[in-house]
Write a protein that holds these residues in place. Structure first.
Motif, PDB file in Angstrom:
ATOM      1  N   VAL A 191       0.877  -1.166   0.000  1.00  0.00           N
ATOM      2  CA  VAL A 191       0.000   0.000   0.000  1.00  0.00           C
ATOM      3  C   VAL A 191       0.915   1.217   0.000  1.00  0.00           C
ATOM      4  N   VAL A 192       0.769   2.092  -0.994  1.00  0.00           N
ATOM      5  CA  VAL A 192       1.617   3.281  -1.105  1.00  0.00           C
ATOM      6  C   VAL A 192       0.722   4.510  -1.189  1.00  0.00           C
ATOM      7  N   ASN A 193       0.861   5.421  -0.241  1.00  0.00           N
ATOM      8  CA  ASN A 193       0.050   6.635  -0.204  1.00  0.00           C
ATOM      9  C   ASN A 193       0.919   7.886  -0.147  1.00  0.00           C
ATOM     10  N   GLY A 194       0.358   9.012  -0.583  1.00  0.00           N
ATOM     11  CA  GLY A 194       1.051  10.282  -0.557  1.00  0.00           C
ATOM     12  C   GLY A 194       0.804  11.046  -1.856  1.00  0.00           C
ATOM     13  N   PRO A 195       1.565  12.101  -2.109  1.00  0.00           N
ATOM     14  CA  PRO A 195       2.597  12.669  -1.230  1.00  0.00           C
ATOM     15  C   PRO A 195       1.990  13.503  -0.092  1.00  0.00           C
ATOM     16  N   PHE A 196       2.531  13.314   1.097  1.00  0.00           N
ATOM     17  CA  PHE A 196       2.048  14.022   2.277  1.00  0.00           C
ATOM     18  C   PHE A 196       2.929  15.230   2.577  1.00  0.00           C
ATOM     19  N   PRO A 197       2.327  16.357   2.987  1.00  0.00           N
ATOM     20  CA  PRO A 197       3.140  17.464   3.508  1.00  0.00           C
ATOM     21  C   PRO A 197       3.852  16.990   4.783  1.00  0.00           C
ATOM     22  N   ALA A 198       5.154  17.163   4.856  1.00  0.00           N
ATOM     23  CA  ALA A 198       5.923  16.583   5.961  1.00  0.00           C
ATOM     24  C   ALA A 198       5.497  17.123   7.317  1.00  0.00           C
ATOM     25  N   ASP A 199       5.242  18.419   7.410  1.00  0.00           N
ATOM     26  CA  ASP A 199       4.921  18.997   8.727  1.00  0.00           C
ATOM     27  C   ASP A 199       3.626  18.417   9.283  1.00  0.00           C
ATOM     28  N   GLY A 200       2.605  18.354   8.455  1.00  0.00           N
ATOM     29  CA  GLY A 200       1.335  17.795   8.895  1.00  0.00           C
ATOM     30  C   GLY A 200       1.414  16.310   9.172  1.00  0.00           C
ATOM     31  N   PHE A 201       2.178  15.607   8.370  1.00  0.00           N
ATOM     32  CA  PHE A 201       2.323  14.160   8.518  1.00  0.00           C
ATOM     33  C   PHE A 201       2.882  13.809   9.892  1.00  0.00           C
ATOM     34  N   PHE A 202       3.941  14.527  10.295  1.00  0.00           N
ATOM     35  CA  PHE A 202       4.534  14.248  11.602  1.00  0.00           C
ATOM     36  C   PHE A 202       3.746  14.914  12.731  1.00  0.00           C
ATOM     37  N   GLY A 203       3.253  16.114  12.481  1.00  0.00           N
ATOM     38  CA  GLY A 203       2.503  16.817  13.512  1.00  0.00           C
ATOM     39  C   GLY A 203       1.234  16.098  13.926  1.00  0.00           C
ATOM     40  N   SER A 204       0.574  15.461  12.978  1.00  0.00           N
ATOM     41  CA  SER A 204      -0.656  14.716  13.267  1.00  0.00           C
ATOM     42  C   SER A 204      -0.387  13.280  13.691  1.00  0.00           C
ATOM     43  N   LYS A 205       0.901  12.913  13.715  1.00  0.00           N
ATOM     44  CA  LYS A 205       1.323  11.540  14.049  1.00  0.00           C
ATOM     45  C   LYS A 205       0.776  10.508  13.063  1.00  0.00           C
ATOM     46  N   ASP A 206       0.576  10.929  11.828  1.00  0.00           N
ATOM     47  CA  ASP A 206       0.079  10.019  10.799  1.00  0.00           C
ATOM     48  C   ASP A 206       1.078   8.899  10.502  1.00  0.00           C
ATOM     49  N   TYR A 207       2.347   9.143  10.828  1.00  0.00           N
ATOM     50  CA  TYR A 207       3.374   8.118  10.605  1.00  0.00           C
ATOM     51  C   TYR A 207       3.045   6.820  11.338  1.00  0.00           C
ATOM     52  N   ARG A 208       2.253   6.913  12.391  1.00  0.00           N
ATOM     53  CA  ARG A 208       1.884   5.712  13.143  1.00  0.00           C
ATOM     54  C   ARG A 208       1.055   4.742  12.312  1.00  0.00           C
ATOM     55  N   ASN A 209       0.464   5.222  11.235  1.00  0.00           N
ATOM     56  CA  ASN A 209      -0.392   4.391  10.393  1.00  0.00           C
ATOM     57  C   ASN A 209       0.364   3.678   9.278  1.00  0.00           C
ATOM     58  N   TYR A 210       1.695   3.845   9.243  1.00  0.00           N
ATOM     59  CA  TYR A 210       2.485   3.270   8.153  1.00  0.00           C
ATOM     60  C   TYR A 210       3.675   2.475   8.695  1.00  0.00           C
ATOM     61  N   ASP A 211       4.079   1.477   7.922  1.00  0.00           N
ATOM     62  CA  ASP A 211       5.241   0.663   8.290  1.00  0.00           C
ATOM     63  C   ASP A 211       6.543   1.379   7.965  1.00  0.00           C
ATOM     64  N   ILE A 212       6.552   2.047   6.811  1.00  0.00           N
ATOM     65  CA  ILE A 212       7.754   2.734   6.330  1.00  0.00           C
ATOM     66  C   ILE A 212       7.335   4.086   5.752  1.00  0.00           C
ATOM     67  N   THR A 213       8.168   5.107   6.013  1.00  0.00           N
ATOM     68  CA  THR A 213       7.957   6.406   5.386  1.00  0.00           C
ATOM     69  C   THR A 213       9.134   6.700   4.457  1.00  0.00           C
ATOM     70  N   LEU A 214       8.829   7.126   3.239  1.00  0.00           N
ATOM     71  CA  LEU A 214       9.867   7.533   2.284  1.00  0.00           C
ATOM     72  C   LEU A 214       9.920   9.055   2.256  1.00  0.00           C
ATOM     73  N   ALA A 215      11.014   9.612   2.764  1.00  0.00           N
ATOM     74  CA  ALA A 215      11.225  11.061   2.753  1.00  0.00           C
ATOM     75  C   ALA A 215      12.045  11.427   1.525  1.00  0.00           C
ATOM     76  N   MET A 216      12.092  12.708   1.214  1.00  0.00           N
ATOM     77  CA  MET A 216      12.786  13.138   0.013  1.00  0.00           C
ATOM     78  C   MET A 216      14.250  13.514   0.250  1.00  0.00           C
ATOM     79  N   TYR A 217      14.586  13.900   1.492  1.00  0.00           N
ATOM     80  CA  TYR A 217      15.982  14.276   1.751  1.00  0.00           C
ATOM     81  C   TYR A 217      16.340  14.019   3.215  1.00  0.00           C
TER      82      TYR A 217
END
Length: 331
Positions: free
Chosen positions: A240-266
């Motif tokens: 399952v691949v979702n995005g692209p997510f705005p990084a600030d909101g993604f971490f601020g809302s703790k959405d990372y908890r819903n994913y196994d792996i996060t692919l960042a750009m840098y």
């Protein structure tokens, strides 16, 4: 049996590497078979300081009684180990330790390697290392892998995250944000996560620009490359691949908890939130190699090495994680 052994390198002996290695051995020795590459005579004073008995070996097959002492696979270093004082004379041996550990893994003499932190700028003065940016691409080269295949996954109990680009200046990062590169990285993540962790990974992909480009108003990379790459996996049953997510909101809302792996750009987009969540528990896992390699998530700690008060938790966690990966392979 040495194939169940984890080989450890100190990294630069002027940093905290030797200290955290010795401390980690004391914590991990009951559950992990550990061998360290070092100069037997030069590390003895540190071992005595941390109450770690040593045994000198010249071949990894000689390792034994792992709980009773730390087996030291002897490698001569040109200069004494002087905490907080880099010595370029030791660069040959630092590089050799990485070579030896990698070769032992490739030849299945050991099951995994955990590497201590190095000073990249010093090692790049050595002709053997001058074309490499760090451990990841150097070990990739030693393994005979295609350039760029080795992937740095940073992990702690709260977040597993992979930066698409690693040691790139920020002004060059947009040049690396290409659909084909993103697709290739996602395919590698799927393969490696299934190999070591779970069958169907759920992957979040971050945008490059503020607000993930805001529909092209603040940059075009999301529309031109990131989103098209993601859409190519929408019908893939292996992920399952979702995005692209705005990084600030993604971490601020703790959405990372819903994913196994996060692919960042840098690099910093990935590592700042990661280390804010759990700095001392953060480790590096290199994916895409034919061997298992982990490392602590910190640098040489040159400024604190002379105080002998370094936190070994990251190195210890890297050992345990390598052990878990070995178990997955065996099963």
């Amino acid at each position: 049996m040495t194939k169940n052994t984890i080989i450890l390198t100190m990294g630069d002996p002027a940093g905290v590497g030797p200290e955290v290695l010795l401390k980690s051995y004391k914590k991990a020795k009951e559950t992990q078979n550990l061998v360290a590459i070092s100069d037997f005579s030069k590390i003895q004073y540190l071992a005595k300081r941390h109450d770690v008995p040593l045994k000198k070996i010249n071949y990894v097959d000689e390792a034994s009684d792992f709980k009773d002492h730390l087996n030291i696979l002897h490698l001569t270093y040109n200069s004494d180990f002087s905490p907080s004082n880099y010595d370029i004379k030791n660069s040959d041996s630092i590089i050799a330790s990485i070579q030896i550990a990698t070769e032992l893994c490739l030849n299945k003499k050991v099951g995994a390697m955990v590497t201590g932190p190095i000073n990249k700028s010093i090692l790049r003065n050595n002709k053997a290392f001058k074309h490499f940016t760090g451990h990841t691409d150097y070990i990739e080269h030693l393994c005979g892998c295609k350039k760029g295949i080795a992937t740095m996954m940073m992990s702690n109990p709260y977040l597993k995250i992979i930066p698409l680009t690693i040691h790139e200046p920020l002004n060059k990062v947009p040049l690396k944000i290409k659909k084909a590169i993103i697709e290739k990285k996602i395919l590698l993540i799927i393969s490696e996560v299934k190999k070591y962790f779970q069958n169907i990974p759920k992957i979040a992909v971050l945008g490059l620009n503020p607000h993930a480009g805001e529909d092209g108003q603040i940059g075009y990379e999301e529309k031109s490359d990131i989103l098209p790459a993601i859409l190519n996996f929408r019908s893939n049953e292996d992920c399952v691949v979702n995005g692209p997510f705005p990084a600030d909101g993604f971490f601020g809302s703790k959405d990372y908890r819903n994913y196994d792996i996060t692919l960042a750009m840098y690099h910093d987009q990935a590592l700042i939130p990661l280390k804010l969540l759990a700095f001392s528990e953060t480790i590096n896992v290199t994916l895409g190699l034919p061997i298992i390699r982990t490392s602590p998530g910190h640098g040489t700690g040159i400024n604190i090495a002379k105080h002998f008060q370094a936190d070994c938790n990251s190195f210890y966690k890297a050992i345990l994680f390598a052990g878990k990966m070995m178990t997955k392979i065996k099963n």
